[in-house]
Design a protein around this motif. Sequence first.
Motif, PDB file in Angstrom:
ATOM      1  N   MET A 194       0.845  -1.205   0.000  1.00 52.89           N
ATOM      2  CA  MET A 194       0.000   0.000   0.000  1.00 52.89           C
ATOM      3  C   MET A 194       0.877   1.250   0.000  1.00 52.89           C
ATOM      4  SD  MET A 194      -2.760   1.251   2.876  1.00 52.89           S
ATOM      5  CE  MET A 194      -4.356   1.078   2.123  1.00 52.89           C
ATOM      6  N   ASP A 195       0.403   2.283  -0.709  1.00 54.25           N
ATOM      7  CA  ASP A 195       1.123   3.549  -0.716  1.00 54.25           C
ATOM      8  C   ASP A 195       1.130   4.135   0.693  1.00 54.25           C
ATOM      9  OD1 ASP A 195       2.462   5.757  -1.690  1.00 54.25           O
ATOM     10  OD2 ASP A 195       0.600   6.861  -2.055  1.00 54.25           O
ATOM     11  N   GLN A 196       2.296   4.645   1.112  1.00 51.31           N
ATOM     12  CA  GLN A 196       2.412   5.237   2.454  1.00 51.31           C
ATOM     13  C   GLN A 196       2.885   6.683   2.300  1.00 51.31           C
ATOM     14  OE1 GLN A 196       5.031   2.037   3.887  1.00 51.31           O
ATOM     15  NE2 GLN A 196       3.538   1.694   5.509  1.00 51.31           N
ATOM     16  N   PRO A 197       1.956   7.606   2.027  1.00 53.39           N
ATOM     17  CA  PRO A 197       2.335   8.980   1.679  1.00 53.39           C
ATOM     18  C   PRO A 197       2.550   9.900   2.867  1.00 53.39           C
ATOM     19  CG  PRO A 197      -0.031   8.696   1.428  1.00 53.39           C
ATOM     20  CD  PRO A 197       0.508   7.362   1.860  1.00 53.39           C
ATOM     21  N   TYR A 198       2.446   9.373   4.103  1.00 54.25           N
ATOM     22  CA  TYR A 198       2.530  10.236   5.277  1.00 54.25           C
ATOM     23  C   TYR A 198       3.531   9.699   6.295  1.00 54.25           C
ATOM     24  CZ  TYR A 198      -2.043  11.347   3.291  1.00 54.25           C
ATOM     25  OH  TYR A 198      -3.053  11.662   2.429  1.00 54.25           O
ATOM     26  N   VAL A 199       4.011  10.604   7.135  1.00 49.36           N
ATOM     27  CA  VAL A 199       4.809  10.235   8.308  1.00 49.36           C
ATOM     28  C   VAL A 199       4.252  11.004   9.502  1.00 49.36           C
ATOM     29  CG1 VAL A 199       6.965   9.659   7.108  1.00 49.36           C
ATOM     30  CG2 VAL A 199       6.497  12.038   7.762  1.00 49.36           C
ATOM     31  N   ILE A 200       4.692  10.615  10.693  1.00 49.46           N
ATOM     32  CA  ILE A 200       4.321  11.335  11.909  1.00 49.46           C
ATOM     33  C   ILE A 200       5.588  11.912  12.530  1.00 49.46           C
ATOM     34  CG2 ILE A 200       3.473  11.085  14.295  1.00 49.46           C
ATOM     35  CD1 ILE A 200       1.489   9.005  13.258  1.00 49.46           C
ATOM     36  N   GLY A 201       5.535  13.174  12.917  1.00 46.59           N
ATOM     37  CA  GLY A 201       6.619  13.810  13.653  1.00 46.59           C
ATOM     38  C   GLY A 201       6.183  14.086  15.077  1.00 46.59           C
ATOM     39  N   ILE A 202       7.056  13.799  16.047  1.00 46.33           N
ATOM     40  CA  ILE A 202       6.761  14.027  17.466  1.00 46.33           C
ATOM     41  C   ILE A 202       7.902  14.825  18.077  1.00 46.33           C
ATOM     42  CG2 ILE A 202       6.345  12.945  19.721  1.00 46.33           C
ATOM     43  CD1 ILE A 202       5.420  10.424  18.224  1.00 46.33           C
ATOM     44  N   ILE A 215       0.706  14.650  11.718  1.00 42.86           N
ATOM     45  CA  ILE A 215       0.815  13.846  10.500  1.00 42.86           C
ATOM     46  C   ILE A 215       1.285  14.771   9.381  1.00 42.86           C
ATOM     47  CG2 ILE A 215      -0.451  12.466   8.799  1.00 42.86           C
ATOM     48  CD1 ILE A 215      -2.409  11.702  11.060  1.00 42.86           C
ATOM     49  N   VAL A 216       2.348  14.362   8.676  1.00 45.35           N
ATOM     50  CA  VAL A 216       3.011  15.227   7.698  1.00 45.35           C
ATOM     51  C   VAL A 216       3.053  14.523   6.341  1.00 45.35           C
ATOM     52  CG1 VAL A 216       5.158  16.468   7.170  1.00 45.35           C
ATOM     53  CG2 VAL A 216       4.430  16.197   9.554  1.00 45.35           C
ATOM     54  N   ASP A 217       2.789  15.303   5.260  1.00 43.70           N
ATOM     55  CA  ASP A 217       2.897  14.709   3.921  1.00 43.70           C
ATOM     56  C   ASP A 217       4.262  15.009   3.310  1.00 43.70           C
ATOM     57  OD1 ASP A 217       2.869  17.306   2.905  1.00 43.70           O
ATOM     58  OD2 ASP A 217       0.810  17.196   2.158  1.00 43.70           O
ATOM     59  N   LYS A 245      -3.063   3.686  10.043  1.00 47.99           N
ATOM     60  CA  LYS A 245      -1.693   3.210  10.262  1.00 47.99           C
ATOM     61  C   LYS A 245      -1.066   2.702   8.968  1.00 47.99           C
ATOM     62  CE  LYS A 245      -2.175   2.121  15.161  1.00 47.99           C
ATOM     63  NZ  LYS A 245      -2.037   1.097  16.221  1.00 47.99           N
ATOM     64  N   ASP A 246      -1.895   2.165   8.086  1.00 43.03           N
ATOM     65  CA  ASP A 246      -1.374   1.629   6.828  1.00 43.03           C
ATOM     66  C   ASP A 246      -0.823   2.719   5.910  1.00 43.03           C
ATOM     67  OD1 ASP A 246      -2.026  -0.935   7.568  1.00 43.03           O
ATOM     68  OD2 ASP A 246      -3.996  -0.893   6.597  1.00 43.03           O
ATOM     69  N   SER A 287       9.708  14.578  11.751  1.00 41.36           N
ATOM     70  CA  SER A 287       8.987  13.772  10.756  1.00 41.36           C
ATOM     71  C   SER A 287       9.906  13.322   9.627  1.00 41.36           C
ATOM     72  CB  SER A 287       7.804  14.551  10.198  1.00 41.36           C
ATOM     73  OG  SER A 287       8.222  15.556   9.275  1.00 41.36           O
ATOM     74  N   ALA A 288      10.949  14.126   9.334  1.00 45.14           N
ATOM     75  CA  ALA A 288      11.876  13.756   8.263  1.00 45.14           C
ATOM     76  C   ALA A 288      12.520  12.395   8.534  1.00 45.14           C
ATOM     77  CB  ALA A 288      12.931  14.825   8.082  1.00 45.14           C
ATOM     78  N   LEU A 289      12.726  12.087   9.822  1.00 49.99           N
ATOM     79  CA  LEU A 289      13.270  10.774  10.175  1.00 49.99           C
ATOM     80  C   LEU A 289      12.323   9.640   9.810  1.00 49.99           C
ATOM     81  CD1 LEU A 289      14.652  11.478  13.774  1.00 49.99           C
ATOM     82  CD2 LEU A 289      15.995  11.130  11.700  1.00 49.99           C
ATOM     83  N   GLY A 290      11.028   9.960   9.807  1.00 43.87           N
ATOM     84  CA  GLY A 290      10.027   8.926   9.519  1.00 43.87           C
ATOM     85  C   GLY A 290      10.119   8.361   8.129  1.00 43.87           C
ATOM     86  N   TRP A 291      10.680   9.142   7.187  1.00 43.21           N
ATOM     87  CA  TRP A 291      10.808   8.621   5.820  1.00 43.21           C
ATOM     88  C   TRP A 291      11.954   7.606   5.708  1.00 43.21           C
ATOM     89  CZ3 TRP A 291       6.649   9.729   3.311  1.00 43.21           C
ATOM     90  CH2 TRP A 291       6.024  10.967   3.471  1.00 43.21           C
ATOM     91  N   GLU A 292      12.855   7.627   6.702  1.00 42.37           N
ATOM     92  CA  GLU A 292      14.083   6.829   6.595  1.00 42.37           C
ATOM     93  C   GLU A 292      14.016   5.496   7.348  1.00 42.37           C
ATOM     94  OE1 GLU A 292      16.250   8.054   4.545  1.00 42.37           O
ATOM     95  OE2 GLU A 292      15.111   9.906   4.369  1.00 42.37           O
ATOM     96  N   VAL A 293      12.977   5.285   8.179  1.00 46.78           N
ATOM     97  CA  VAL A 293      12.972   4.084   9.032  1.00 46.78           C
ATOM     98  C   VAL A 293      12.693   2.828   8.221  1.00 46.78           C
ATOM     99  CG1 VAL A 293      12.337   5.325  11.102  1.00 46.78           C
ATOM    100  CG2 VAL A 293      10.525   4.439   9.642  1.00 46.78           C
TER     101      VAL A 293
END
Length: 319
Positions: free
Chosen positions: A1-9, A20-22, A62-63, A313-319
């Motif tokens: 599934m496409d995952q176009p978002y991340v979460i920054g905390i 929630i960040v696009d 979550k997906d 949130s930028a870290l969320g793209w790298e996990v």
Amino acid sequence: MDQPYVIGIDIGGTNTVFGIVDKRGQILRSGAIKTGRHEDVGDYLDELAQALNDILKDPFSKDTIRGIGVGAPNGNYFSGSIEFAPNLPWKGVIPFAQMLEERIGIPVALTNDANAAAIGEMTYGAARGMKDFIEITLGTGVGSGIVVNGQLVYGHDGFAGELGHVIMRRNNGRLCGCGRNGCLEAYTSATGVARTAREILDLNPDTPTLLRNIPVEDITSKDVYDAAVTGDEVAISIFNFTGNILGEAFADFVAFSSPEAIILFGGLAKAGDFILKPTKESMEKNLLKIFKNKVKILFSGLKEDDAAVLGASALGWEV
């Protein structure tokens, strides 16, 4: 599934904010909880996980989330742990990323909160196009994110950039939350400004000031700013004292990384010229000649909450 978002905390000493960040860096949904409400980190994480689940509703699920990035005081990028953070209620080494991932079921990466702010600044704020700069966070504590040649400096153990704990006063320095004496944080954080106010009021009992209308233990840095705006000389002297020490520190920071700019982020930066003017004067006075009139001091180009959330949130793209 496409995952176009991340979460920054962003975990601050007072509040934890998240969103929630696009992929364009837009914060599409956000929330906050109080950081210090629970002395047990497990209880805090339960509340945080519930708050995250509350915003993960249609069209988000979550997906659709690629990952979660967290900015936290003393956050170790390599281990995913918060380690011995003096301004948080939980002591010791907390395997935070792992504990949150277990509760929420989404991959989690973690870094120092000031590093997260620097990433956000470099991507969306005042440091766009810069390869060498230092982000200074002036909040409950003082943090820093150091960028050299476009890369965050982590050091061999993940903890490079603790500039708030450079010792500025070696003789009779103030006790810092880290347990040492004389740290920059003890003087130039929001709490440090409040301490300065109490000291000056105590040493000058006959000097009139609006700050005497507030119970001395309740004075905050915002109270000092509000008084300074009216021309209150005591309040202005508090900012001059703070800026003088901050400028001394900046002159030393410039000597080791020669940044294009030092960027001020966080609540105390809202004091504007009251903090900027004495800081700039003190820095220039103490700089080596080769650096004079070369280094800009700028305010963050992002709203206070957004910078750290976007950076994390930028870290969320790298996990």
